[in-house]
Design an enzyme around this catalytic site. Sequence first.
Site, mmCIF file in Angstrom:
data_model
loop_
_atom_site.group_PDB
_atom_site.id
_atom_site.type_symbol
_atom_site.label_atom_id
_atom_site.label_comp_id
_atom_site.label_asym_id
_atom_site.label_seq_id
_atom_site.Cartn_x
_atom_site.Cartn_y
_atom_site.Cartn_z
ATOM 1 N N LYS A 26 -3.345 3.664 -2.398
ATOM 2 C CA LYS A 26 -4.385 4.674 -2.562
ATOM 3 C C LYS A 26 -3.892 5.953 -1.897
ATOM 4 O O LYS A 26 -3.657 5.978 -0.695
ATOM 5 C CB LYS A 26 -5.691 4.232 -1.911
ATOM 6 N N MET B 215 -8.433 9.278 8.630
ATOM 7 C CA MET B 215 -8.896 9.849 7.356
ATOM 8 C C MET B 215 -9.889 10.982 7.572
ATOM 9 O O MET B 215 -10.902 11.097 6.877
ATOM 10 C CB MET B 215 -9.514 8.745 6.479
ATOM 11 N N ASP C 159 0.812 -1.205 0.000
ATOM 12 C CA ASP C 159 0.000 0.000 0.000
ATOM 13 C C ASP C 159 0.855 1.268 0.000
ATOM 14 O O ASP C 159 2.067 1.232 0.242
ATOM 15 C CB ASP C 159 -0.915 0.021 1.228
#
Length: 254
Positions: free
Chosen positions: A60, A172, A38
């Site tokens: 991402k 996030m 990742d």
Amino acid sequence: MRDLVKKLLIVGSGPGNPDFLTVKAYDTLKKSRIVLFDNLVSQEILDLCPEDCKKVYVGKHPYGEYVPQDDINTLISYYSNRFSTVVRLKGGDPYIFGRGFEEWLHATTLGIAVEYIPGISSMQGAGVNDIPLTHRGVSEGVWALTGMKNNGEMAADLMLAAQSNSTVIIYMGMRKLTEIARTYVLYGKADTPAAIIQHATRPNQKIVTCSVKDLKKTCQQYEMAHPAIIVIGHVVNLKNNIHSSLFQDKRIVV
């Protein structure tokens, strides 16, 4: 020809500092032949893999370019047909907002054996900055919330968490600072201490503290950015409060 034994190892790389890898994760990487990694996996951790290990980026970027989950699932299937063991390396812990279990489900559906190797979550990295997640008499628990659901909205539980006496960790959530502050103001907790921790445990770590009502202003002032977690609760001020108590106690020599 004997059928290939297929196994997927879903591995947590922790908050990025290789010192915080589990022994099992370390041993797995040292023997890996194929790693799907990742965006939040550090180069220092990738360097633990053998020189001939194939490393495939499937990351991402927050609110930016990303490899769709369907494509990641396809790559898991593809490489499982070519290697006996595929390492799926994720930042933090794969089962804490890491979609690790989605990949577990996909692999299991295909008949691929799966093993989960936990990682230290970035919220635990807050302790490196003397911010405990709980402390007797101060925090009654921990809420771990996402600032970005599938539909782009903040976790609905924020309203409940803001009314509690628990530590609140938001992943996030850097684009939700105004909404987070507004929620705490609504419940009369505008002055609750908060911290934003960027790159927790890494050499380039950056941390700022403020009252929750000032999250947006403080973030802009100090140019805080992704990846970062938000810690809200009176545990944020424990370090300063304890130091103040020590200086006020004449029996303590410093």
